[in-house]
Design an enzyme around this catalytic site. Sequence first.
Site, PDB file in Angstrom:
ATOM      1  N   GLU A  15     114.727  35.803 -11.305  1.00 14.93           N
ATOM      2  CA  GLU A  15     113.420  36.196 -11.181  1.00 14.93           C
ATOM      3  C   GLU A  15     112.402  35.942 -12.429  1.00 14.93           C
ATOM      4  O   GLU A  15     113.118  35.899 -13.529  1.00 14.93           O
ATOM      5  CB  GLU A  15     113.323  37.733 -10.577  1.00 14.93           C
ATOM      6  N   ASP A  90     111.056  47.777  -6.101  1.00 17.50           N
ATOM      7  CA  ASP A  90     109.558  47.132  -6.323  1.00 17.50           C
ATOM      8  C   ASP A  90     108.355  48.186  -5.860  1.00 17.50           C
ATOM      9  O   ASP A  90     107.400  48.613  -6.697  1.00 17.50           O
ATOM     10  CB  ASP A  90     109.030  46.049  -5.322  1.00 17.50           C
TER      11      ASP A  90
END
Length: 137
Positions: A15, A90
Amino acid sequence: MRIERYLRVPENATEAGGILIGCYRGPHIEITECSEPLRRDRRTQLRFDRDDPGHQGLAKRRWTESGRTHTFVGEWHTHPGFSSTPSGTDLKTWREVTRNNLAGSSVFLIKGGDGWWAGLGVGRILTRMSIVPSDDE
């Protein structure tokens, strides 16, 4: 776009992420720039932690250079090879970011293998947004 390059080989192994710089124009947020992953950030296949102080340094420089109009307006990261849907981590992180963003609302972007996800955080409330392509896309 800069962000999309982090889904291509060899960058797509982990990521990637950064912050969004821009300005508030009444009810609108204009994104003018994004930071890219820096040396001290932690990147794994399933996680990005923005640990390098260079991101905050960029926001402070833009704030000063712009006469206090451009600032941190949000953050972005990738989900390479995976859905762009935000994880529980998140969502938790974004609620904290919006609660601490005294300047205004915050934009959150994820670029995944299946496209974009965008959200707007105000206070502790996160609302999914639609992405409208620009005329040159």
